[in-house]
Design an enzyme around this catalytic site. Structure first.
Site, PDB file in Angstrom:
ATOM      1  N   CYS A  11       1.071   0.365  -7.742  1.00 11.68           N
ATOM      2  CA  CYS A  11       1.762  -0.041  -9.113  1.00 11.68           C
ATOM      3  C   CYS A  11       2.417  -1.378  -8.999  1.00 11.68           C
ATOM      4  O   CYS A  11       2.743  -2.251  -8.213  1.00 11.68           O
ATOM      5  CB  CYS A  11       2.713   0.817  -9.589  1.00 11.68           C
ATOM      6  N   ARG A  36      -2.866  -4.120  -7.826  1.00 12.95           N
ATOM      7  CA  ARG A  36      -1.863  -3.265  -7.371  1.00 12.95           C
ATOM      8  C   ARG A  36      -2.105  -1.900  -7.762  1.00 12.95           C
ATOM      9  O   ARG A  36      -1.423  -0.745  -7.641  1.00 12.95           O
ATOM     10  CB  ARG A  36      -0.471  -3.478  -7.621  1.00 12.95           C
ATOM     11  N   ASN A 108       8.050   1.910  -9.508  1.00 12.31           N
ATOM     12  CA  ASN A 108       6.976   1.778  -8.555  1.00 12.31           C
ATOM     13  C   ASN A 108       7.522   2.195  -7.420  1.00 12.31           C
ATOM     14  O   ASN A 108       8.765   2.126  -6.837  1.00 12.31           O
ATOM     15  CB  ASN A 108       6.752   0.157  -8.413  1.00 12.31           C
ATOM     16  N   GLU A 496     -17.136   0.488   0.323  1.00 17.91           N
ATOM     17  CA  GLU A 496     -15.920   0.441  -0.518  1.00 17.91           C
ATOM     18  C   GLU A 496     -16.350  -0.070  -1.789  1.00 17.91           C
ATOM     19  O   GLU A 496     -15.612   0.313  -2.766  1.00 17.91           O
ATOM     20  CB  GLU A 496     -14.597  -0.313   0.201  1.00 17.91           C
ATOM     21  N   HIS A 512     -27.226   9.659  20.318  1.00 20.27           N
ATOM     22  CA  HIS A 512     -26.700  10.877  20.790  1.00 20.27           C
ATOM     23  C   HIS A 512     -26.089  11.627  19.608  1.00 20.27           C
ATOM     24  O   HIS A 512     -25.057  12.232  19.677  1.00 20.27           O
ATOM     25  CB  HIS A 512     -25.358  10.266  21.744  1.00 20.27           C
TER      26      HIS A 512
END
Ligand code: F6R
Length: 612
Positions: A11, A36, A108, A496, A512
């Site tokens: 925030c 944020r 926050n 992302e 593998h």
């Protein structure tokens, strides 16, 4: 309605008192704090005659659309939210108010004992939303009513009752001249203006209003009016603190002609390399890192690098140069794993915290633990004065300029470069032969030019993204050694922002197990910068190709074949990741554009992860 804790961990908060059109200043500040969190936002503004509380779900632009001409004020607070618990909704957006709507609060952080507070003080209250913030504002109101306290005294008492992390800004609608603020473990600054003052979670939010800021320490409470700020410590003593001038240029935080911050930040990397050369060297081209730090590291028997996400990947990419130059064994650990599964430590450990933001809670958790044992530590961060910087014994700055896109790019390369400079300085201090001949600044200068050459290949790279990543469900990056380390970062970047399920693998490991995932047309990117392993990686690419994969090779010039997609200029063998990562950042960027997503604000993410 069940109340949730941790409703607003990251925030952003802004506020202003004493200036006309507070609403515009708040909106623009919130826009700069959107990194944020961006799942809901709100603001409160008031002038002599009117007051307005406006909230919206989603991005700041949704809030902006609701701000009509009649909504204006000379005092106000605003908030952008990144929800952990409690749905992103208008109801849960901040500001939150007391039942009588007299008090307005933005927050926050996380209130840990909200359930106890609710039971003990607010058993009969009705709550509109699902946030612990609402409990705090109700608590302040209850203390004012039941104990006949002033707003300030009730706020102060509420602070003494709550446990957790917070940055609060509180307005009492009956007093249109004051914002009360307090902080504990969450960031908050006061900005000083002429005839007005501002508050913000990050200086960049208010840089168009002032460049002079005052820090608030944990546990302090501040009364902010248009012409004064009064800081009080927990015991009620007045605190005087000098302001500092933010060394930030407004241009650094604007996109300029760029469509997205991420592209701007990718393009800035050569300049960041050159800035690091100039900021970490003296006129004799010697490294300027303080002696006591070098002595402490030189005396350790093992370096522990603690980091998350991209910063962790940067640590992995720098291990080789650190070990070669210093002859000190290096371990890289994910902060979130280390704090709860601490490995057996060596006798004389030294800890390096890598963090762009300097605020990452997982890393801080480890720092708190190791400070408890009084182990020496260094934070390498982009943000001077950040929590990890303040709490570690030493700090080195990345000098990368603000990184605003959620997907980290220039911080990754700056972290590797600073670790390389540090490696050179420690090695020299210890008299290690390899480091004496290592002209780190010369190599970084070559790297800056090599980065530019790759950045100029945007046309080719954009076509690769179009050809291979527009519709695919998954993708792989493979490489060995440092190329494997870059594969980890390349895959994180791609997943992302493009939401393509992407994994980075050690090329030799594919057979593998993972090779079972290869299907017709699965894109597999191979990174090849090391002569010792190039033939093996090419062999592994052939293995996936024969199972239907589309292979795309990024290779150093001396190892490249005609059919390779991206050719990288040659650089120092220990620092190839600084260049080979560039095309992968651009691949992620163009893939995201191809798929029509928001490059700078990927879903579910936030820039500064202050939740464990
Ligand atoms: C990915 C990204 C994250 C961060 C991680 C650590 O692009 O940015 O993985 O690297 O959240 O953040 P800092 O470096 O601020 O500690």
């Amino acid at each position: 309605m069940p109340i949730e804790s941790g409703n607003c961990i990251m925030c952003g908060i802004v506020g202003i008192v004493g200036k006309k059109h507070a609403e515009k200043i708040i909106l623009s500040g919130l826009g700069r704090l959107e990194y944020r969190g961006y799942d809901s936002a709100g603001l409160f503004v008031s002038n002599d005659d009117t007051q307005h509380l406006v909230k919206s779900q989603g991005r700041i632009k949704n809030l902006e659309e609701k701000i009509t001409k009649d909504i204006n004020g000379t005092i106000g607070i605003g908030h952008t939210r990144w929800a952990t618990h409690g749905k992103p909704s208008e109801r849960n957006a901040h500001p939150q108010t007391s039942s009588d709507h007299r008090l307005v609060l933005v927050h926050n952080g996380v209130i840990e004992n909200f359930e106890e507070i609710q039971k003990e003080y607010l058993a009969d209250d009705h709550f509109d939303g699902e946030t612990d913030t609402e409990i705090v504002v109700h608590l302040i109101s209850a203390l004012m009513a039941k104990e006949s306290l002033s707003t300030k005294a009730a706020f102060k008492k509420a602070l003494s009752l709550i446990r957790g992390s917070y940055a609060f800004a509180l307005v009492d609608t009956q007093d249109k001249e004051t914002i009360y603020v307090a902080k504990n473990k969450s960031p908050l600054l006061i900005g000083l203006g002429e005839g007005f003052n501002v508050i913000c979670s990050d200086a960049i939010a208010m840089l168009d209003q002032t460049s002079h800021f005052v820090e608030i320490a944990d546990g302090e409470m501040v009364t902010v009016t248009a012409c004064a700020i009064h800081i009080e410590d927990e015991k009620g003593n007045l605190v005087y603190r000098e302001s500092y001038e933010a060394q930030l240029d407004l241009n650094d935080i604007e996109k300029g002609a760029y469509p997205f911050y991420m592209l701007k930040e990718i393009d800035e990397q050569p300049a960041v390399m050159r800035r690091l050369i100039s900021d970490y060297s003296d006129e004799k081209k010697q490294v300027t890192i303080n002696d006591s730090l070098l002595q402490q590291i030189s005396a350790c028997d093992r370096l522990y690098i603690i980091a998350c996400g991209t910063s962790y990947n940067a640590g992995c990419a720098a291990k080789n140069v650190l070990e070669t130059m210093t002859q000190i064994p290096v371990e890289i650990h994910l902060s979130s794993e280390f704090s709860y599964n601490m490995p057996l430590l060596s006798k004389k450990p030294f800890f390096i915290f890598l963090s762009q933001s300097g605020e990452t809670a997982d890393s801080r958790q480890v720092l708190v633990q190791i400070n408890h044992f009084d182990f020496p530590s260094l934070t390498i961060t982009n943000v001077a004065g950040s929590t990890l910087s303040r709490e570690a014994k030493h700090t080195l700055l990345l000098h990368a300029g603000p990184e605003i896109a959620v997907a980290s790019t220039k911080a990754y390369t700056a972290q590797i470069a600073v670790l390389a400079i540090l490696a050179k300085a420690i090695g020299k201090n210890k008299g290690i032969d390899a480091s004496i001949d290592f002209d780190v600044f010369g190599e970084l200068s070559i790297i800056a030019a090599a980065m530019e050459a790759v950045i100029n290949e945007k046309g080719t790279i954009s076509q690769l993204a179009k050809d291979h990543l527009k519709h695919t469900r998954n993708a792989f990056y493979i490489g060995r050694g440092n190329d494997y380390n870059v594969s980890l970062e390349a895959s994180l970047k791609l997943k992302e922002i493009s939401y393509i399920q992407t994994e980075g693998f050690a090329a030799g490991e594919l057979k593998h197990g993972t090779i079972a995932l290869i299907e017709e047309k699965t894109p597999v990117f191979g990174i090849i910068t090391n002569g010792k392993t190039s033939a093996h990686t090419r062999g592994n690419l052939k293995e996936v190709e024969s199972r239907g994969a589309d292979t795309i090779v990024i290779a150093s010039a001396s190892l490249a074949k005609e059919t390779d997609a991206v050719i990288l200029p040659e650089v120092h063998p220990l620092l190839t990741s600084l260049v080979s990562v560039i095309p992968t950042q651009l691949i992620a960027y163009f893939a995201c554009l191809q798929r029509g997503y928001d490059v700078d604000k990927p879903r579910n993410l936030a820039k500064s992860v202050t939740v464990e």
